[in-house]
Write an enzyme that holds these catalytic residues in place. Sequence first.
Site, PDB file in Angstrom:
ATOM      1  N   TYR A 162       0.868  -1.184   0.000  1.00  0.00           N
ATOM      2  CA  TYR A 162       0.000   0.000   0.000  1.00  0.00           C
ATOM      3  C   TYR A 162       0.899   1.227   0.000  1.00  0.00           C
ATOM      4  CZ  TYR A 162      -4.211   2.590   1.534  1.00  0.00           C
ATOM      5  OH  TYR A 162      -5.268   3.455   1.637  1.00  0.00           O
ATOM      6  N   ASP A 306      -9.608   7.137  -6.375  1.00  0.00           N
ATOM      7  CA  ASP A 306      -8.614   7.941  -7.098  1.00  0.00           C
ATOM      8  C   ASP A 306      -9.073   8.401  -8.481  1.00  0.00           C
ATOM      9  OD1 ASP A 306      -7.294   7.499  -4.773  1.00  0.00           O
ATOM     10  OD2 ASP A 306      -5.458   6.720  -5.659  1.00  0.00           O
ATOM     11  N   ASP A 329     -12.085   8.256  -1.238  1.00  0.00           N
ATOM     12  CA  ASP A 329     -11.315   9.485  -1.057  1.00  0.00           C
ATOM     13  C   ASP A 329     -12.150  10.581  -0.408  1.00  0.00           C
ATOM     14  OD1 ASP A 329      -8.864   8.542  -2.379  1.00  0.00           O
ATOM     15  OD2 ASP A 329     -10.216   8.339  -4.077  1.00  0.00           O
ATOM     16  N   ASN A 470      -0.582  11.643   0.172  1.00  0.00           N
ATOM     17  CA  ASN A 470       0.196  10.435  -0.128  1.00  0.00           C
ATOM     18  C   ASN A 470       0.830  10.559  -1.500  1.00  0.00           C
ATOM     19  OD1 ASN A 470      -0.630   9.007   2.223  1.00  0.00           O
ATOM     20  ND2 ASN A 470      -2.621   8.663   1.275  1.00  0.00           N
TER      21      ASN A 470
HETATM   22  N1  LIG Z   1      -4.649   9.854   4.027  1.00  0.00           N
HETATM   23  C1  LIG Z   1      -5.669   9.420   3.327  1.00  0.00           C
HETATM   24  O1  LIG Z   1      -6.366   8.477   3.711  1.00  0.00           O
HETATM   25  C2  LIG Z   1      -5.989  10.065   2.040  1.00  0.00           C
HETATM   26  C3  LIG Z   1      -5.134  10.941   1.461  1.00  0.00           C
HETATM   27  N2  LIG Z   1      -5.457  11.541   0.285  1.00  0.00           N
HETATM   28  C4  LIG Z   1      -4.447  12.400  -0.307  1.00  0.00           C
HETATM   29  O2  LIG Z   1      -4.915  13.725  -0.364  1.00  0.00           O
HETATM   30  C5  LIG Z   1      -4.356  14.369  -1.488  1.00  0.00           C
HETATM   31  C6  LIG Z   1      -5.444  15.112  -2.223  1.00  0.00           C
HETATM   32  O3  LIG Z   1      -6.398  14.219  -2.699  1.00  0.00           O
HETATM   33  P1  LIG Z   1      -7.804  14.776  -3.267  1.00  0.00           P
HETATM   34  O4  LIG Z   1      -8.467  15.630  -2.290  1.00  0.00           O
HETATM   35  O5  LIG Z   1      -8.537  13.624  -3.781  1.00  0.00           O
HETATM   36  O6  LIG Z   1      -7.271  15.656  -4.482  1.00  0.00           O
HETATM   37  P2  LIG Z   1      -8.016  16.794  -5.261  1.00  0.00           P
HETATM   38  O7  LIG Z   1      -7.294  16.958  -6.528  1.00  0.00           O
HETATM   39  O8  LIG Z   1      -9.466  16.554  -5.272  1.00  0.00           O
HETATM   40  O9  LIG Z   1      -7.749  18.109  -4.354  1.00  0.00           O
HETATM   41  C7  LIG Z   1      -6.524  18.726  -4.215  1.00  0.00           C
HETATM   42  C8  LIG Z   1      -6.745  20.092  -3.622  1.00  0.00           C
HETATM   43  O10 LIG Z   1      -5.496  20.635  -3.281  1.00  0.00           O
HETATM   44  C9  LIG Z   1      -5.411  21.945  -3.805  1.00  0.00           C
HETATM   45  N3  LIG Z   1      -4.027  22.287  -4.088  1.00  0.00           N
HETATM   46  C10 LIG Z   1      -3.212  21.765  -5.009  1.00  0.00           C
HETATM   47  N4  LIG Z   1      -2.014  22.346  -4.943  1.00  0.00           N
HETATM   48  C11 LIG Z   1      -2.078  23.255  -3.965  1.00  0.00           C
HETATM   49  C12 LIG Z   1      -1.163  24.174  -3.421  1.00  0.00           C
HETATM   50  N5  LIG Z   1       0.087  24.259  -3.866  1.00  0.00           N
HETATM   51  N6  LIG Z   1      -1.576  24.976  -2.420  1.00  0.00           N
HETATM   52  C13 LIG Z   1      -2.825  24.894  -1.965  1.00  0.00           C
HETATM   53  N7  LIG Z   1      -3.736  24.015  -2.426  1.00  0.00           N
HETATM   54  C14 LIG Z   1      -3.367  23.219  -3.419  1.00  0.00           C
HETATM   55  C15 LIG Z   1      -6.256  21.934  -5.052  1.00  0.00           C
HETATM   56  O11 LIG Z   1      -6.584  23.264  -5.355  1.00  0.00           O
HETATM   57  P3  LIG Z   1      -7.483  23.698  -6.621  1.00  0.00           P
HETATM   58  O12 LIG Z   1      -8.844  23.181  -6.298  1.00  0.00           O
HETATM   59  O13 LIG Z   1      -7.397  25.162  -6.620  1.00  0.00           O
HETATM   60  O14 LIG Z   1      -6.883  23.038  -7.809  1.00  0.00           O
HETATM   61  C16 LIG Z   1      -7.424  21.077  -4.568  1.00  0.00           C
HETATM   62  O15 LIG Z   1      -8.345  21.861  -3.886  1.00  0.00           O
HETATM   63  C17 LIG Z   1      -3.644  13.303  -2.294  1.00  0.00           C
HETATM   64  O16 LIG Z   1      -2.270  13.366  -2.042  1.00  0.00           O
HETATM   65  C18 LIG Z   1      -4.168  12.005  -1.732  1.00  0.00           C
HETATM   66  O17 LIG Z   1      -3.193  10.983  -1.771  1.00  0.00           O
HETATM   67  C19 LIG Z   1      -6.643  11.335  -0.345  1.00  0.00           C
HETATM   68  C20 LIG Z   1      -7.528  10.456   0.172  1.00  0.00           C
HETATM   69  C21 LIG Z   1      -7.246   9.715   1.395  1.00  0.00           C
HETATM   70  C1  LIG Z   2      -5.258   6.752   0.734  1.00  0.00           C
HETATM   71  C2  LIG Z   2      -5.929   7.164  -0.476  1.00  0.00           C
HETATM   72  O1  LIG Z   2      -7.011   6.687  -0.776  1.00  0.00           O
HETATM   73  C3  LIG Z   2      -5.317   8.138  -1.319  1.00  0.00           C
HETATM   74  O2  LIG Z   2      -4.271   8.671  -0.979  1.00  0.00           O
HETATM   75  O3  LIG Z   2      -5.879   8.393  -2.384  1.00  0.00           O
HETATM   76 MG   LIG Z   3      -7.526   7.028  -2.785  1.00  0.00          MG
END
Ligand SMILES: NC(=O)C1=CN([C@@H]2O[C@H](COP(=O)(O)OP(=O)(O)OC[C@H]3O[C@@H](n4cnc5c(N)ncnc54)[C@H](OP(=O)(O)O)[C@@H]3O)[C@@H](O)[C@H]2O)C=CC1
Ligand SMILES: CC(=O)C(=O)O
Ligand SMILES: [Mg+2]
Length: 614
Positions: A162, A306, A329, A470
């Site tokens: 993972y 994803d 997510d 991540n």
């Molecule tokens: N720990 C866990 O269980 C999980 C972790 N994650 C992690 O979270 C992260 C985001 O996933 P997800 O929400 O699906 O992604 P999205 O693409 O949906 O969202 C990303 C967000 O981050 C913003 N962003 C990007 N770059 C910057 C920056 N430099 N400064 C400020 N804001 C920024 C984007 O802004 P804008 O909207 O303006 O483009 C957007 O709002 C990934 O790395 C994923 O691996 C996700 C799910 C579960």
């Molecule tokens: C953990 C997870 O689902 C992600 O980083 O997208």
């Molecule tokens: Mg995911």
Amino acid sequence: MMSLSRHNFLKRLVREQKVGALMGSLLKEIRNGGHSVADTESKAGFGGGVEDVYGEDCATEDQVLTPWTASVASGYTLLRDPRYNKGLAFTEKERDAHYLRGLLPPAILTQELQEKKLIQNLRQYEVPLHRYIAMMDLQERNEGLFYKLLIDNVEELLPVVYTPTVGEACQKYGSIFRHPQGLYISLREKGKILEVLKNWPERGIQVIVVTDGERILGLGDLGCQGMGIPVGKLSLYTALGGVPPSACLPITIDVGTNNEKLLNDEFYIGIKQKRATGQEYAELLEEFMTAVKQNYGEKVLVQFEDFANHNAFELLSKYSKTHLVFNDDIQGTASVVLAGLISSLKLLGGQLADHTFLFLGAGEAGTGIAELIALEISKKTNAPLEETRKKVWLVDSKGLIVKSRIGSLQHFKKPWAHDHEPIKELVDAVKAIKPTVLIGTSGVGKTFTREVVETMASLNEKPLILALSNPTSQSECTAEEAYAWTKGRAIFASGSPFDPVEYEKKLLVPGQANNAYIFPGFGLGLIMAGAIRVHDDMLLAASEALAAQVTQENYDKGLIYPPFTNIRKISANIAAKVAAKVYELGLASNLPRPKDLVKYAESCMYSPLYRSYR
Ligand SMILES: NC(=O)C1=CN([C@@H]2O[C@H](COP(=O)(O)OP(=O)(O)OC[C@H]3O[C@@H](n4cnc5c(N)ncnc54)[C@H](OP(=O)(O)O)[C@@H]3O)[C@@H](O)[C@H]2O)C=CC1
Ligand SMILES: CC(=O)C(=O)O
Ligand SMILES: [Mg+2]
């Protein structure tokens, strides 16, 4: 008159005297639309067909061969079947009964001994990706042993199968690809997705994890190579949640990729075109979702994983009305973070409503978590959602989300546009909003700078910092940085694991805030109850169940999540609470409700122990 090839075939069957062989050929016959292998061969003309069982080595390159050949069930086939293979653990009796004599060296090793050898071997690989490949090879070879190893060494092997290693595996999937581990549904399969589903060898599918590869962890668009994610997630469904591997189906939908590097890579395994969008995309997804229901029924759980946010929210909202769907997510992450926040109150004091939350990142994870926090506060305080949302602030790539931006915001950000001056930089937002909790969901590493973290520390005795992005390379800060910049006062958890840190002679243990705590137990709970729809109250139930598993011993180490070592027990508890909620909401179809849902969950869980063969 019987054709020569059919004659040879039957002679061979008689010689082998194995029922399995006949079954094999009958199966091929059924799959071949009722034509026998030999019939097909005689129609196809020279080459191909059953003669190739014996003669394919002699065929020249321009002769057409039938790729499948009648399988002859000597024990060799058993050794090649990961579901039943036990390797050197086959007993003398089994070796006789199943034609294994001579196919294995004489030693008999128990599953425990095999496991001991494997973990020793794995530890010798210094490159994480080599461990990943070794684990995938094992999964292909001996499923029971793979799961026993994973379950017994979960803390050590989770980072291998993972995050973070699965991220690197996806980036290099084209080069390391050996064997299909799930179904690939591309634009080329449009109009025949139901047939494609029928090609999967298992019928009793209960969980599908599907991606279109556009937002793989924080690594961006990896197209078809995103397959590593559904495969990894489903291996956790089995190892952590006890859903049998035969009930799990990983799927990658390939609509192209906008990743130029992959489009120019000769080893890229997907279709080489820019991503389909709009109607073309929607039609493929619609056909897929319809086929899934048609093939597996109403109760199959489809976990979206994803997808990029411009599709994820829409797919969830559209299909949650007609299917049993869950977006990990958006919803799984929300549930795991809420659990951490509930448990952190033991360390921070007060109620959730007393806190102020600031997010960096306002996409699926960020707004999903934000909404569940607001919902929980609303339920606990009876305040309307519009009010409780004001406790939560989000920063996206353009700065703090505020009212003046509302016209240009994506729909999922609009509820978070509060009254405030525009602010561009995170550090200025921290100074202005004064959050007690800082959550990173931006997918961009190193964004919690020293100044940001020090500001959090200047505002809070115990700043709660969650760096959720991540894999590790995208983490907003490291555990070491969080502790050093807060002088050891931070409560810290991250999406990918960090090792404990010694700070001024005190061992500080960072937690892992990852949806892997939630989705396996959550899915098991839905399956147990025969749920037909997912409801937010089920996510809240999962959060509370997880938070309740944190012990005083965990709190004493500064942990807000229990260790993964007990995850099967934790999953059984989550499953029970989720199932209870499904029954309470009248969304269960498995009736009557079992009395003791925890015991029932445990009894449903897959065991990786070898079975004895007759
Ligand atoms: N720990 C866990 O269980 C999980 C972790 N994650 C992690 O979270 C992260 C985001 O996933 P997800 O929400 O699906 O992604 P999205 O693409 O949906 O969202 C990303 C967000 O981050 C913003 N962003 C990007 N770059 C910057 C920056 N430099 N400064 C400020 N804001 C920024 C984007 O802004 P804008 O909207 O303006 O483009 C957007 O709002 C990934 O790395 C994923 O691996 C996700 C799910 C579960
Ligand atoms: C953990 C997870 O689902 C992600 O980083 O997208
Ligand atoms: Mg995911």
